[in-house]
Scaffold this active site. Sequence first.
Site, PDB file in Angstrom:
ATOM      1  N   SER A  90       0.867  -1.180   0.000  1.00 44.82           N
ATOM      2  CA  SER A  90       0.000   0.000   0.000  1.00 44.82           C
ATOM      3  C   SER A  90       0.902   1.229   0.000  1.00 44.82           C
ATOM      4  O   SER A  90       2.096   1.125   0.307  1.00 44.82           O
ATOM      5  CB  SER A  90      -0.858  -0.023   1.271  1.00 44.82           C
ATOM      6  N   TYR A 138      -2.954  -0.540  10.260  1.00 42.20           N
ATOM      7  CA  TYR A 138      -2.793  -0.824   8.822  1.00 42.20           C
ATOM      8  C   TYR A 138      -1.415  -0.357   8.348  1.00 42.20           C
ATOM      9  O   TYR A 138      -0.720  -1.075   7.620  1.00 42.20           O
ATOM     10  CB  TYR A 138      -3.916  -0.110   8.066  1.00 42.20           C
TER      11      TYR A 138
HETATM   12  P1  NDP Z   1     -11.919  -5.781  -0.337  1.00 46.44           P
HETATM   13  O1  NDP Z   1     -12.450  -5.508   1.024  1.00 46.44           O
HETATM   14  O2  NDP Z   1     -12.676  -5.287  -1.522  1.00 46.44           O
HETATM   15  O3  NDP Z   1     -11.656  -7.379  -0.506  1.00 46.44           O
HETATM   16  C1  NDP Z   1     -10.960  -8.067   0.502  1.00 46.44           C
HETATM   17  C2  NDP Z   1     -10.809  -9.531   0.101  1.00 46.44           C
HETATM   18  O4  NDP Z   1     -10.061 -10.205   1.124  1.00 46.44           O
HETATM   19  C3  NDP Z   1     -12.131 -10.276  -0.023  1.00 46.44           C
HETATM   20  O5  NDP Z   1     -12.029 -11.236  -1.061  1.00 46.44           O
HETATM   21  C4  NDP Z   1     -12.260 -10.983   1.334  1.00 46.44           C
HETATM   22  O6  NDP Z   1     -13.085 -12.136   1.210  1.00 46.44           O
HETATM   23  C5  NDP Z   1     -10.807 -11.320   1.623  1.00 46.44           C
HETATM   24  N1  NDP Z   1     -10.486 -11.484   3.045  1.00 46.44           N
HETATM   25  C6  NDP Z   1     -10.537 -10.545   4.031  1.00 46.44           C
HETATM   26  N2  NDP Z   1     -10.172 -11.088   5.206  1.00 46.44           N
HETATM   27  C7  NDP Z   1      -9.877 -12.393   4.956  1.00 46.44           C
HETATM   28  C8  NDP Z   1      -9.450 -13.477   5.770  1.00 46.44           C
HETATM   29  N3  NDP Z   1      -9.238 -13.352   7.098  1.00 46.44           N
HETATM   30  N4  NDP Z   1      -9.233 -14.678   5.192  1.00 46.44           N
HETATM   31  C9  NDP Z   1      -9.451 -14.852   3.863  1.00 46.44           C
HETATM   32  N5  NDP Z   1      -9.852 -13.852   3.037  1.00 46.44           N
HETATM   33  C10 NDP Z   1     -10.076 -12.647   3.584  1.00 46.44           C
HETATM   34  O7  NDP Z   1     -10.430  -5.191  -0.335  1.00 46.44           O
HETATM   35  P2  NDP Z   1      -9.559  -4.453  -1.498  1.00 46.44           P
HETATM   36  O8  NDP Z   1      -9.737  -5.141  -2.786  1.00 46.44           O
HETATM   37  O9  NDP Z   1      -9.792  -2.994  -1.421  1.00 46.44           O
HETATM   38  O10 NDP Z   1      -8.076  -4.682  -0.943  1.00 46.44           O
HETATM   39  C11 NDP Z   1      -7.314  -5.813  -1.310  1.00 46.44           C
HETATM   40  C12 NDP Z   1      -5.877  -5.603  -0.861  1.00 46.44           C
HETATM   41  O11 NDP Z   1      -5.355  -4.417  -1.454  1.00 46.44           O
HETATM   42  C13 NDP Z   1      -5.732  -5.432   0.656  1.00 46.44           C
HETATM   43  O12 NDP Z   1      -4.532  -6.047   1.079  1.00 46.44           O
HETATM   44  C14 NDP Z   1      -5.607  -3.935   0.817  1.00 46.44           C
HETATM   45  O13 NDP Z   1      -4.918  -3.561   1.969  1.00 46.44           O
HETATM   46  C15 NDP Z   1      -4.823  -3.578  -0.437  1.00 46.44           C
HETATM   47  N6  NDP Z   1      -4.936  -2.187  -0.827  1.00 46.44           N
HETATM   48  C16 NDP Z   1      -6.155  -1.641  -1.120  1.00 46.44           C
HETATM   49  C17 NDP Z   1      -6.223  -0.307  -1.519  1.00 46.44           C
HETATM   50  C18 NDP Z   1      -7.507   0.348  -1.869  1.00 46.44           C
HETATM   51  O14 NDP Z   1      -7.478   1.572  -2.122  1.00 46.44           O
HETATM   52  N7  NDP Z   1      -8.632  -0.357  -1.947  1.00 46.44           N
HETATM   53  C19 NDP Z   1      -5.009   0.525  -1.624  1.00 46.44           C
HETATM   54  C20 NDP Z   1      -3.785  -0.173  -1.288  1.00 46.44           C
HETATM   55  C21 NDP Z   1      -3.780  -1.480  -0.912  1.00 46.44           C
HETATM   56  P3  NDP Z   1     -14.110 -12.593   2.408  1.00 46.44           P
HETATM   57  O15 NDP Z   1     -14.888 -11.387   2.798  1.00 46.44           O
HETATM   58  O16 NDP Z   1     -14.924 -13.712   1.835  1.00 46.44           O
HETATM   59  O17 NDP Z   1     -13.226 -13.083   3.498  1.00 46.44           O
END
Ligand code: NDP
Length: 255
Positions: free
Chosen positions: A146, A159
């Site tokens: 990030s 975070y």
């Molecule tokens: P979302 O909230 O849209 O999606 C998160 C995903 O992670 C879902 O598929 C969820 O599935 C899964 N997940 C969450 N917790 C768990 C767990 N304990 N075990 C298994 N699966 C899990 O997130 P984003 O797409 O926005 O973010 C994805 C990544 O990108 C993250 O690491 C985030 O920090 C990073 N990021 C995002 C940014 C942004 O602006 N959006 C910027 C920079 C980095 P389920 O709910 O079924 O568990």
Amino acid sequence: MTSPFDLTGRRALVTGSSRGIGLAIARSLLEAGAHVVVHGRSSAGVESTAAGLADEYGSAAVSVAAFDVTDEQSVIEGVATTEAEGPLDILVNNAGVQHREPMLHVSVEDWDRVIRTDLTSAFLVGRTVARGMIARGAGAIVNICSVQTDLARPTIGAYTAAKGGLRNLTKAMTAEWAGSGVRANGVAPGYIRTELTQALVDDPTFNAWVLGRTPVGRWGEPEDVGGAVVWLASDASRFVTGQVVFVDGGMTAVV
Ligand code: NDP
């Protein structure tokens, strides 16, 4: 001649690919020819996303896995089940959560949940998958970092600590596994429009700050992240390891 970016014949596990950035990364890997294991906690979410991708890319290109990346036993069993269907050549540690609250008020439970989901998970899934990669002498791991890997902002202390830690975990993986043919790199997205950031997109003050603070003048889209992941997962980056590539519209390059 085959392109060095071609991923035909490679199997990739993308954690948290049921939606958001992980889903966009899954699409990019599929377009480069890889087989993708769609993953999340919710089986229903994973199944419905995988069905949509199978319609587009063919059912042979997609499979599913549902397990909690914060729980060691679930990770061991989930990876074993996935590898019983075929060895993993690529791992993208993408699953993550956010928690927004001033640090003076953050409970230890919330702190631990963020660190466990955003940092410890990459250690747990990373080493479980790396065991097989090391035995086979090849593999590529991409840790989704990030801009908070480098920069802090108020109200997201856990975070920021986790994503900063992920950069050094990427280096630690390189220190221990590069000699066995396993590369580890990070991709650090800027502000990307997903469910995780919808509240920020909807907040006029924050939205104006992102637009003003991002040199290219827009939010990133999930699709913006996949190209860097394909590069780092492919032979095109075969001499690159231990690095973090910022995909942030210039945010971390300019004050
Ligand atoms: P979302 O909230 O849209 O999606 C998160 C995903 O992670 C879902 O598929 C969820 O599935 C899964 N997940 C969450 N917790 C768990 C767990 N304990 N075990 C298994 N699966 C899990 O997130 P984003 O797409 O926005 O973010 C994805 C990544 O990108 C993250 O690491 C985030 O920090 C990073 N990021 C995002 C940014 C942004 O602006 N959006 C910027 C920079 C980095 P389920 O709910 O079924 O568990």
